[in-house]
Design a protein around this motif. Structure first.
Motif: not given
Length: 104
Positions: A32-35, A37, A61
């Motif tokens: 994920p690039t967003v913590a 999601p 993660s």
């Protein structure tokens, strides 16, 4: 292996796979690039057939691994209860048990 029972009122984190897409979407196999999601579809959890408060359902993660935070109901009596998570009409096996025990 030593285990610790959950206590009524306690918040615990369940780990699982297969809870579907997130918002924002994370492509399969990518980090994920967003913590954390959240899942797109609502997740529900029952303990002994009773719905429990769901505090969050997010992609961790770790590859394809979700964290599901729940709170054990304060009124839950001591015992071993089937714990079942569900999303989009699909549920986990009911053969997994969670032990609930008041403080010793």
């Amino acid at each position: 292996m030593t285990t610790v029972p959950a206590k009524p009122g306690e918040v615990i984190v369940l780990w699982g796979t297969g809870f579907g897409p997130t918002n924002p979407a994370v492509p399969a196999g990518q980090e994920p690039t967003v913590a954390a999601p959240p899942t797109q579809a609502p997740v529900s959890v029952t303990l002994g057939g009773t719905g429990v408060p769901l505090l969050g359902a997010v992609l961790s993660s770790y590859a394809a691994t979700y964290q599901i935070a729940i709170q054990i109901p304060a009124s839950m009596p001591d015992g071993d209860y089937p714990i079942v998570a569900a999303v989009n009409g699909v549920q986990s096996p009911s053969s997994i048990l969670l032990t609930v025990q008041h403080a010793q």
